[in-house]
Structures are given as structure tokens and as C-alpha cells.
Design a protein around this motif. Structure first.
Motif, PDB file in Angstrom:
ATOM      1  N   GLN A  40      59.411  69.523  28.995  1.00 42.18           N
ATOM      2  CA  GLN A  40      58.257  69.440  28.101  1.00 42.18           C
ATOM      3  C   GLN A  40      58.261  68.194  27.215  1.00 42.18           C
ATOM      4  N   PHE A  41      59.313  67.365  27.344  1.00 44.13           N
ATOM      5  CA  PHE A  41      59.375  66.109  26.594  1.00 44.13           C
ATOM      6  C   PHE A  41      59.440  64.891  27.513  1.00 44.13           C
ATOM      7  N   ASN A  49      54.596  65.488  22.232  1.00 41.03           N
ATOM      8  CA  ASN A  49      55.641  66.484  22.001  1.00 41.03           C
ATOM      9  C   ASN A  49      56.917  65.829  21.499  1.00 41.03           C
ATOM     10  N   ALA A  50      57.269  64.691  22.103  1.00 44.75           N
ATOM     11  CA  ALA A  50      58.497  63.994  21.719  1.00 44.75           C
ATOM     12  C   ALA A  50      58.405  63.482  20.288  1.00 44.75           C
ATOM     13  N   ILE A  51      57.248  62.954  19.895  1.00 44.41           N
ATOM     14  CA  ILE A  51      57.068  62.461  18.528  1.00 44.41           C
ATOM     15  C   ILE A  51      57.243  63.589  17.524  1.00 44.41           C
ATOM     16  N   ILE A  52      56.624  64.737  17.806  1.00 42.59           N
ATOM     17  CA  ILE A  52      56.733  65.886  16.891  1.00 42.59           C
ATOM     18  C   ILE A  52      58.173  66.374  16.803  1.00 42.59           C
ATOM     19  N   LEU A  54      60.902  64.642  17.268  1.00 41.79           N
ATOM     20  CA  LEU A  54      61.687  63.657  16.512  1.00 41.79           C
ATOM     21  C   LEU A  54      61.445  63.794  15.013  1.00 41.79           C
ATOM     22  N   GLU A  55      60.196  64.027  14.630  1.00 39.36           N
ATOM     23  CA  GLU A  55      59.883  64.188  13.211  1.00 39.36           C
ATOM     24  C   GLU A  55      60.537  65.447  12.661  1.00 39.36           C
ATOM     25  N   MET A  66      69.480  67.479  20.277  1.00 40.20           N
ATOM     26  CA  MET A  66      69.752  68.902  20.052  1.00 40.20           C
ATOM     27  C   MET A  66      68.469  69.669  19.797  1.00 40.20           C
ATOM     28  N   VAL A  67      67.573  69.082  19.009  1.00 40.92           N
ATOM     29  CA  VAL A  67      66.300  69.742  18.716  1.00 40.92           C
ATOM     30  C   VAL A  67      65.491  69.926  19.993  1.00 40.92           C
ATOM     31  N   MET A  68      65.406  68.882  20.804  1.00 35.20           N
ATOM     32  CA  MET A  68      64.634  68.968  22.045  1.00 35.20           C
ATOM     33  C   MET A  68      65.225  69.980  23.019  1.00 35.20           C
TER      34      MET A  68
END
Length: 235
Positions: A40-41, A49-52, A54-55, A66-68
Motif C-alpha cells: 500500500q506504499f 499514502n507514503a507522505i502521510i 512519513l508525517e 516501522m510505521v509503514m
């Protein structure tokens, strides 16, 4: 010295400045091109999705990878893996690691778990809500098809108790998101209700017949204003 700090803050990735947003986009592009991140990234279509993600990682002071790897989309809703949420809480630096108190009788509906912790530097114990097998059954989590509550009750009780403790004690850590286990339990139940509502609507649609008697048309004489019936009108 203050100028150096200001320049460094402006260069941090984020939405606060044009420079920060540009850096955020460059980082997102790099992750979108990696095969190590979840699907999904990956790719340009998931750039947003990747920008969100990372934020979110920056706000949580966590590793973006880890978040992704622990942010999942279930029934169209984002959710954390339970183990990641617990680990984030334990490593936030404000609280001691979560501990668990078993309640009730194992193997019965009274079996339950209470998660608890302490703020660092404080002797006061913070308890979360109790989660029991009885609650899981009443809420419809236990009987769902493929439910892990039947096969792994101890683990599910701990996961749910920890999630409730975190949500009531430090909701900012979860950033308002549920765990994937919670989404599966709750959304599945809502979906079942909506299916029943849809079935009821489809069953009852147009089932009531409204009988309206047709009335005879009336005509008015343009010169005299006299009301004429159809027979008189067409003589």
C-alpha cells in the motif's frame, strides 16, 4: 546560535513549511520505489499514502519503515498492529512497560485481563478497563467466522486490554487509530448490521400498494367562469 536552530527546524520534513514539504516528498518517493515497504506504499499511485505515513512517523518519533510495516488498511480503515502500538507505548519514555493482571476463571466467560502501568517518577498505578471473554461474546467478537478469540483467547485479551489502556491513558500515541484486531471485530459487526438493513429495505421496497381513486377532470368556461363537467365540455 538561534539562527542555526531556526534553519534546522525549517529543514525538517513536514507540512509546516515549503522546504519541509519538499523534503517529505523526496523521502516519500524513495520509499515508494522500495520493495521492502508494504504494497500500500509502493509505486506512484500510493505516493500520498507514503507522505502521510512519513508525517505520522515524525509526529510519533518513530522509524518511518516501522510505521509503514505496522500500518494496515482493514475494511478501508487504517489501523495499527497491536504489538506495534504496545511497543510504541512502552518506548515513549513517559510510562513504564505495560503489565497485565489476569481476572476471573481461565476457560470460562469470566476470564479477563486488566492492563496497567505507571507514569515514570510516580507510584500511582494506572489501570485500563477490564476485558473479558464475556464482553467479547456480548460484543459479537467471539463468534465471528475465523475469530482468534476462540483459538488464542489469552493473547487477544492482552492485546485488547493494552489497546484500551493506551486509548484511555495516552490516546495521542495511537493518533486516534484503532488496532487491526479492533477494526476486524467492530467493522465486521457493523457490516452484518448494514447487510440486515439492506435486506430489509429491499424486501419492503414497493411492497405497500397505495390505492388512489381517479377523479374526473374539471373544466372552467373562460368567458363565464362556470365549472363544466367533461360531458358538457365536449358536447
Amino acid at each position: 546560535m538561534s539562527k542555526e536552530v531556526a534553519i534546522k527546524q525549517q529543514s525538517l520534513p513536514g507540512f509546516q513549511s515549503a522546504e519541509g514539504f519538499e523534503l517529505l516528498q523526496r523521502q516519500a518517493k524513495m520509499f515508494c520505489g522500495s520493495s521492502l515497504v508494504p504494497q500500500q506504499f509502493q509505486g506512484e499511485q500510493n505516493y500520498g499514502n507514503a507522505i502521510i505515513a512519513l508525517e505520522m512517523a515524525q509526529r510519533m518519533n518513530a522509524s518511518p519503515l516501522m510505521v509503514m510495516q505496522n500500518l494496515y488498511i482493514v475494511y478501508g480503515n487504517p489501523g495499527w498492529s497491536s504489538k506495534f502500538l504496545i511497543a510504541t507505548f512502552n518506548q515513549c519514555g513517559r510510562f513504564e512497560a505495560i503489565k497485565y493482571k489476569e481476572t476471573g476463571k481461565k476457560g470460562t466467560d469470566s476470564q479477563g485481563v486488566i492492563a496497567y502501568t505507571k507514569e515514570k517518577g510516580s507510584d500511582e498505578t494506572i489501570y485500563g478497563p477490564e476485558v473479558t471473554i464475556s464482553i467479547a461474546k456480548q460484543e459479537g467478537w467471539y463468534e465471528k467466522k475465523g475469530s482468534k478469540w476462540k483459538t488464542m483467547p489469552d493473547q487477544m485479551l492482552r492485546y485488547r486490554a493494552a489497546a484500551w489502556l493506551i486509548r484511555t491513558t495516552a490516546p495521542e500515541i495511537s493518533m486516534g487509530l484503532q488496532t487491526t484486531d479492533e477494526i476486524i471485530d467492530v467493522e465486521g459487526k457493523v457490516s452484518d448490521v448494514m447487510d440486515d438493513v439492506t435486506t430489509t429495505i429491499e424486501h419492503n421496497a414497493n411492497s405497500e400498494v397505495i390505492d388512489i381513486e381517479p377523479s374526473e377532470p374539471t373544466f372552467v368556461d373562460a368567458e363565464t367562469g362556470e365549472i363544466l363537467n367533461a360531458d358538457a365540455m365536449f358536447k
